[in-house]
Structures are given as structure tokens and as C-alpha cells.
Design a protein around this motif. Structure first.
Motif, short mmCIF file in Angstrom:
data_model
loop_
_atom_site.label_atom_id
_atom_site.label_comp_id
_atom_site.label_asym_id
_atom_site.label_seq_id
_atom_site.Cartn_x
_atom_site.Cartn_y
_atom_site.Cartn_z
N ALA A 136 2.34 6.88 13.19
CA ALA A 136 1.10 6.21 13.62
C ALA A 136 0.17 5.97 12.43
O ALA A 136 -0.44 4.90 12.32
N PHE A 137 0.09 6.95 11.52
CA PHE A 137 -0.76 6.79 10.34
C PHE A 137 -0.25 5.64 9.47
O PHE A 137 -1.04 4.84 8.95
N ILE A 138 1.05 5.55 9.31
CA ILE A 138 1.65 4.47 8.52
C ILE A 138 1.28 3.11 9.10
O ILE A 138 0.89 2.19 8.38
N ALA A 139 1.37 2.99 10.42
CA ALA A 139 1.05 1.72 11.07
C ALA A 139 -0.43 1.40 10.99
O ALA A 139 -0.82 0.27 10.64
N GLN A 140 -1.27 2.39 11.27
CA GLN A 140 -2.71 2.15 11.31
C GLN A 140 -3.28 1.83 9.93
O GLN A 140 -4.28 1.10 9.82
N ASN A 141 -2.66 2.36 8.88
CA ASN A 141 -3.18 2.17 7.52
C ASN A 141 -2.37 1.17 6.70
O ASN A 141 -2.56 1.06 5.49
N ARG A 153 0.86 -1.19 0.00
CA ARG A 153 0.00 0.00 0.00
C ARG A 153 0.89 1.23 0.00
O ARG A 153 1.78 1.35 0.85
N THR A 154 0.65 2.11 -0.94
CA THR A 154 1.48 3.30 -1.14
C THR A 154 0.79 4.53 -0.58
O THR A 154 -0.40 4.74 -0.81
N LEU A 155 1.55 5.34 0.14
CA LEU A 155 1.08 6.64 0.59
C LEU A 155 1.76 7.71 -0.26
O LEU A 155 2.99 7.79 -0.28
N ILE A 156 0.96 8.50 -0.96
CA ILE A 156 1.49 9.63 -1.74
C ILE A 156 1.29 10.91 -0.94
O ILE A 156 0.15 11.26 -0.61
N LEU A 177 -3.05 5.55 -1.10
CA LEU A 177 -3.74 6.66 -0.46
C LEU A 177 -3.04 7.95 -0.85
O LEU A 177 -1.82 7.97 -1.05
N PHE A 178 -3.82 9.03 -0.90
CA PHE A 178 -3.28 10.34 -1.27
C PHE A 178 -3.50 11.30 -0.11
O PHE A 178 -4.59 11.33 0.48
N SER A 179 -2.48 12.08 0.22
CA SER A 179 -2.58 13.02 1.33
C SER A 179 -2.27 14.44 0.87
O SER A 179 -1.27 14.69 0.21
N TYR A 180 -3.16 15.36 1.23
CA TYR A 180 -2.96 16.79 1.02
C TYR A 180 -2.65 17.46 2.35
O TYR A 180 -3.24 17.10 3.38
N ALA A 181 -1.81 18.49 2.32
CA ALA A 181 -1.53 19.24 3.54
C ALA A 181 -2.72 20.11 3.94
O ALA A 181 -2.87 20.47 5.10
N GLY A 182 -3.56 20.49 2.97
CA GLY A 182 -4.72 21.30 3.27
C GLY A 182 -4.46 22.79 3.24
O GLY A 182 -5.14 23.57 3.91
N ARG A 183 -3.47 23.21 2.44
CA ARG A 183 -3.13 24.64 2.36
C ARG A 183 -4.12 25.43 1.51
O ARG A 183 -4.20 26.65 1.62
N THR A 184 -4.85 24.77 0.60
CA THR A 184 -5.82 25.46 -0.24
C THR A 184 -7.22 25.00 0.12
O THR A 184 -7.43 23.88 0.58
N ALA A 185 -8.19 25.89 -0.12
CA ALA A 185 -9.57 25.60 0.28
C ALA A 185 -10.20 24.51 -0.57
O ALA A 185 -11.04 23.75 -0.10
N ALA A 186 -9.83 24.45 -1.85
CA ALA A 186 -10.43 23.47 -2.76
C ALA A 186 -9.34 22.75 -3.54
O ALA A 186 -9.08 23.06 -4.70
N ALA A 207 -9.28 17.37 -7.00
CA ALA A 207 -9.78 16.03 -6.67
C ALA A 207 -8.86 14.97 -7.23
O ALA A 207 -8.28 15.13 -8.32
N GLN A 208 -8.70 13.86 -6.50
CA GLN A 208 -7.81 12.79 -6.89
C GLN A 208 -8.59 11.49 -7.12
O GLN A 208 -9.64 11.28 -6.50
N PRO A 209 -8.06 10.60 -7.96
CA PRO A 209 -8.74 9.33 -8.23
C PRO A 209 -8.44 8.25 -7.19
O PRO A 209 -8.70 7.07 -7.44
N LEU A 210 -7.87 8.64 -6.08
CA LEU A 210 -7.52 7.72 -5.00
C LEU A 210 -8.18 8.16 -3.71
O LEU A 210 -8.52 9.35 -3.55
N PRO A 211 -8.36 7.26 -2.73
CA PRO A 211 -8.81 7.70 -1.41
C PRO A 211 -7.89 8.80 -0.89
O PRO A 211 -6.67 8.68 -0.95
N THR A 212 -8.49 9.88 -0.40
CA THR A 212 -7.73 11.10 -0.08
C THR A 212 -8.01 11.57 1.34
O THR A 212 -9.15 11.53 1.80
N ARG A 213 -6.93 11.99 2.01
CA ARG A 213 -7.05 12.64 3.31
C ARG A 213 -6.48 14.04 3.19
O ARG A 213 -5.61 14.29 2.35
N VAL A 214 -6.96 14.95 4.02
CA VAL A 214 -6.50 16.34 4.00
C VAL A 214 -6.13 16.75 5.41
O VAL A 214 -6.88 16.52 6.36
N GLY A 215 -4.96 17.38 5.55
CA GLY A 215 -4.53 17.88 6.85
C GLY A 215 -3.18 17.34 7.26
O GLY A 215 -2.65 16.41 6.64
#
Length: 249
Positions: free
Chosen positions: A58-63, A3-6, A28-37, A40-48
Motif C-alpha cells: 500500500a505504501f508503494i502504491a500511495q507514494n 521514485r526510489t524507496l530505501i 524516500l528513506f525508511s527506518y524500522a525505528g529500532r533506535t530512539a535517535a 538523520a538522513q538527507p532525504l525525506p524519512t519515515r520511521v516505523g
């Protein structure tokens, strides 16, 4: 299982996300959340943010993350340092997908500087019109130089008053074109550009425009990050991912 974290936020990250989605990779795709919008990505995405190295670990282990791709902005140095530390502690592979910096040509008039603070210190004392092409995170560094008029190009409207008294904000999202940037600089009477050497094609137009108009550029060099495997081409990062899969990582 892999499983790859981008760690994203760049055009390169979006290209990689599309390629992995098309291949059916678990990622999984991760955004820092610096922009309001964010795009959109074609992968499951988290922001923050993750909350530093411990939070990312902890995120690496849990996911059940088995490899990390750092495709953050070249100036997101703290995130890159955290990714290196967390990947090392988790014992999983890390690679960077990073665009090459912009090269200076003989026709350019660049002054190379090591930091945003150094760029602010290099500003002239006489008031001038500056295209401050550094985003919105470090504007306070220029608060001690209020005599200049600053042109800012931002993705989102600032939520709080800016720390600079003479400022024009234009809202736009790249990629930008040379004709448009020449017109922008002429319309605002710009005499000087301050830019980060982010590389890529999306924001290069301002430098070509500066070359055409004979403008000086204060070019901020990339911050130092820990040594890591780095790729600039999509095919190469995909081959690296396939190689880690073949090794059973």
C-alpha cells in the motif's frame, strides 16, 4: 518519473541516501525505528514498520514508488522477505545493497552456528563472561542460561528490565576501534563472544580484538532470504538505478 524507496538502518543505506540526495534523485528513506535517535538522513524519512507485505504494498502504491533498495541489516530477514514479496506483487525492481560477510582467518577461533538459538545452546555449562554482541531483540533466548555474566553494548538504554540476571550494559554507537574493543574485553574479563556475521567495518573491531586476545567466537550465520539482485559497492547500486531509469521503469 522514478521514485526510489530505501529500506535503511545500515551504513550502506546512509551512504546511498547521501549519494541520491547529491544527485537530486527523488527518493524516500525508511527506518524500522529500532533506535530512539536514528541517524538523520538527507532525504525525506519515515520511521516505523509498514504492517507486513500488505502495508508495504500500500505504501508503494500511495507514494508512487518505482523501485526498492533493501539496505536493511543482513539479519533483518523478515523485512527483506516482505520487500521481495511486495516488490514482486507491485511489479517493480528490487535490489539489495548489502555488505559482504566477515571471512574467518586462520588466526580466528570461530564456531559457525545457524541461529541465535543454536548459539545459546552452544554455551558452556560452567559460568563464564560473555560479550553478547547481538543487539537487544533476542536477549530472551539466553534466559535459560542465567549462570553466565553477559556484557551488552547497546545504542539506547533498555526501556524494560533485561531477561538476564547478570548483565553489564555499555552504551555506544559504532564505528568501533580495535584498541577500544581490546580494552573493553579485558576490562570485563570476557572469555567468549557471540556475534552475528553482519559484515562491514563498523563492528569488525571486536573480532580483531578477539583474534588478538585468543578468544573464542560463536558466529551466527545470516538467515536465508529470497534470491535478489545484490550489490556490495555504491557505484554498482547507482549504476543499477541508472539502468532501471534508462529502461523507463
Amino acid at each position: 518519473m522514478t521514485r526510489t524507496l530505501i529500506l535503511g538502518g545500515t551504513t550502506e543505506a546512509s551512504r546511498l541516501a547521501r549519494a541520491l540526495a547529491d544527485r537530486g534523485d527523488d527518493a524516500l528513506f525508511s527506518y524500522a525505528g529500532r533506535t530512539a535517535a536514528p541517524v538523520a538522513q538527507p532525504l525525506p524519512t519515515r520511521v516505523g514498520g509498514f504492517g507486513g507485505v500488505a502495508g508495504l504494498l500500500a505504501f508503494i502504491a500511495q507514494n508512487h514508488i518505482t523501485r526498492v533498495i533493501d539496505a536493511t541489516h543482513p539479519f533483518a530477514a523478515q523485512m527483506s522477505r516482505n520487500a521481495h514479496a511486495a516488490s514482486t506483487q507491485a511489479g517493480i525492481p528490487l535490489a539489495a545493497f548489502e555488505r559482504a560477510p566477515w571471512p574467518e582467518t586462520a588466526a580466528d577461533n570461530w564456531t559457525h552456528l545457524p541461529s541465535i538459538e543454536a548459539a545459546a545452546a552452544a554455551l558452556p555449562q560452567v559460568p563464564t563472561r560473555v560479550f553478547l554482541a547481538i543487539g537487544k531483540q533476542a536477549l530472551s533466548v539466553f534466559a535459560n542460561h542465567p549462570q553466565h555474566h553477559y556484557l551488552l553494548r547497546l545504542v539506547d538504554q533498555p526501556a524494560a528490565p533485561l531477561p538476564l540476571p547478570h548483565t553489564t550494559v555499555t552504551l555506544a554507537r559504532g564505528p568501533f576501534d580495535v584498541a577500544g574493543d581490546i580494552a573493553l574485553l579485558r576490562d570485563h574479563g570476557t572469555k567468549l563472544i557471540i556475534a552475528k556475521n553482519a559484515g562491514g567495518t563498523g563492528a569488525e573491531a571486536k573480532l580483531i580484538a578477539a583474534r588478538e586476545l585468543g578468544l573464542r567466537v560463536l558466529m551466527i550465520q545470516r538467515p536465508a532470504v529470497p534470491p535478489r539482485t545484490t550489490f556490495a559497492r555504491l557505484d554498482d547500486i547507482l549504476a543499477w538505478l541508472d539502468h532501471t531509469t534508462d529502461r523507463g521503469v
